[in-house]
Motif scaffolding. Structure first.
Motif, short mmCIF file in Angstrom:
data_model
loop_
_atom_site.label_atom_id
_atom_site.label_comp_id
_atom_site.label_asym_id
_atom_site.label_seq_id
_atom_site.Cartn_x
_atom_site.Cartn_y
_atom_site.Cartn_z
N ARG A 17 6.31 3.67 20.96
CA ARG A 17 5.88 2.36 20.46
C ARG A 17 6.80 1.87 19.34
NH1 ARG A 17 0.58 0.73 21.05
NH2 ARG A 17 0.29 0.40 18.81
N ALA A 18 7.21 2.77 18.46
CA ALA A 18 8.12 2.38 17.38
C ALA A 18 9.46 1.94 17.94
CB ALA A 18 8.31 3.56 16.41
N ALA A 19 9.94 2.62 18.98
CA ALA A 19 11.20 2.23 19.61
C ALA A 19 11.08 0.85 20.25
CB ALA A 19 11.59 3.27 20.66
N GLN A 20 9.97 0.58 20.90
CA GLN A 20 9.76 -0.74 21.50
C GLN A 20 9.73 -1.83 20.43
OE1 GLN A 20 6.14 0.29 23.56
NE2 GLN A 20 7.20 0.85 25.45
N ARG A 21 9.11 -1.54 19.32
CA ARG A 21 9.08 -2.51 18.21
C ARG A 21 10.49 -2.76 17.67
NH1 ARG A 21 3.93 -3.61 16.56
NH2 ARG A 21 2.31 -2.07 17.03
#
Length: 274
Positions: free
Chosen positions: A214-218
């Protein structure tokens, strides 16, 4: 005859100016193909919303189960985000909407995360992107349309690989960035919009890998032009009784995601037109 009739409808919309025509790719893993319930999927019969069927090289009126069982990819089992997305986008914008589904349950974005279900990376045992692009090119030939964007629901497989110590969040970020660039290259649009539905959670399993995905997608939504996060967060779905099992979303959740994406597209278009 049905294909000819549908193409006449698309041509007529173009001539009349009543609506624009847009075509969208729905890709990723099982929550992209859809694991909901067609009985509570949005039910309608619209002559302005279509599902591209590669096996017949034609368009059909869009209803769940969307998609088809073909090379690598499968149809919804049995409800998806697609009817809600297309119906809401049509009602908000007037667009005639074509959906192309290319999703495979269990597929990884990276090579490292790949299992028997394939990968969207350039190298792997079962690379999926080429098959998706082949389907997209066939849809372009039938409709004469360019793709308006990609809607991406994926990340669970790579999150599990992170939990297993095989990769990390930076690896997933690099794989997803590469995928976005490859989609844009092969679909001949350097600014092709890419809508990411944040990866949810695997209930009662380790959360570390899911947080990193999720952090990578953000991060990518902040770094890359035209990459957008969808404003409906599946992380909250378990607490809201919007799951069908430990990892798949309910049909109500799919309907919500589809409507949310349509609204984001509509609002962005309204801003751009001012």
């Amino acid at each position: 005859m049905e294909r000819f009739y549908i193409l006449l409808i698309l041509a007529g919309l173009s001539i009349s100016g009543f609506a624009q025509k847009s075509m969208w790719l729905i890709a990723g893993q099982s929550n992209a193909s859809g694991m909901g319930d067609r009985r509570t999927s949005m039910k309608y019969y619209s002559k302005e919303c279509f599902d591209y069927v590669q096996s017949g090289d034609s368009l059909k009126i869009l209803q769940d189960p969307v998609g088809e069982n073909g090379k690598y990819f499968g149809k919804a089992n049995s409800g998806s985000i697609c009817p809600s997305f297309a119906w809401n986008l049509n009602k908000m914008t007037g667009d005639s909407v074509v959906v192309v589904s290319a999703a495979r349950g269990g597929s990884a974005c990276s090579t490292t995360g790949e299992t028997i279900y394939g990968t969207w990376a350039e190298k792997g045992v079962l690379p999926l992107l080429d098959a998706a692009i082949t389907k997209c090119n066939s849809a372009i030939a039938v409709t004469g349309l360019k793709f308006s964007g990609v809607i991406w629901l994926q990340g669970e497989r790579d999150a599990n690989a992170i939990n297993d110590g095989k990769m990390n969040g930076e690896d997933y970020e690099a794989a997803l960035r590469n995928l976005i660039l490859r989609f844009r290259k092969h679909l001949h649009d350097a600014d092709l919009p890419f809508y990411i539905v944040l990866t949810g959670q695997y209930v009662d399993r380790p959360q570390k890998g899911y947080h990193q995905v999720r952090a990578a997608q953000r991060r990518l939504s902040e770094k890359m032009r035209g990459v957008h996060l969808v404003a409906a967060d599946p992380w909250l779905f378990p607490q809201m009784n919007m799951m069908t099992d430990d990892i798949h979303y309910s049909q109500y959740a799919y309907n919500l995601i589809g409507e949310t994406i349509a609204r984001q597209i509509y609002e962005a278009r309204s801003i751009d037109s001012k």
